[in-house]
Design a protein around this motif. Structure first.
Motif, short mmCIF file in Angstrom:
data_model
loop_
_atom_site.label_atom_id
_atom_site.label_comp_id
_atom_site.label_asym_id
_atom_site.label_seq_id
_atom_site.Cartn_x
_atom_site.Cartn_y
_atom_site.Cartn_z
N UNK A 68 35.64 -11.21 18.94
CA UNK A 68 34.68 -12.03 18.19
C UNK A 68 33.28 -11.42 18.34
N UNK A 69 32.55 -11.26 17.22
CA UNK A 69 31.19 -10.71 17.36
C UNK A 69 30.24 -11.75 17.98
N UNK A 70 29.19 -11.26 18.62
CA UNK A 70 28.22 -12.17 19.24
C UNK A 70 27.45 -12.92 18.15
N UNK A 71 27.30 -14.23 18.33
CA UNK A 71 26.53 -15.03 17.37
C UNK A 71 25.04 -14.77 17.56
N UNK A 72 24.25 -14.96 16.49
CA UNK A 72 22.80 -14.90 16.66
C UNK A 72 22.37 -16.00 17.64
#
Ligand code: SF4
Length: 66
Positions: free
Chosen positions: A1-5
């Motif tokens: 999962x990509x890091x959220x802002x």
């Protein structure tokens, strides 16, 4: 999962963040959502700061490397 802002990460209270972890054998350090790049650890979905010995309800154990 990509890091959220940062603005979209969950507040500690929302995910019942604990520091130190009160869940035996479970902690950010072995969660699949931890990001250990740079000077301090971050979480893909939970607001900074987090610690490797903390825990939250989104905990999911990292798969062991073979
Ligand atoms: S336990 Fe929660 S705060 Fe810690 S790395 Fe996993 S998802 Fe992030």
């Amino acid at each position: 999962m990509p890091e959220l802002p940062a603005a979209e990460k969950a507040a500690h209270r929302t995910v019942k963040y604990e520091y130190p972890s009160e869940h035996m054998g479970e902690a950010c350090g072995d969660c699949k959502h931890v990001i250990e790049k740079g000077s301090s650890p971050r979480c893909e979905t939970v607001a900074n700061p987090i610690f490797l010995t903390g825990w939250c309800v989104r905990y999911a154990r990292k798969e062991k490397k073979k």
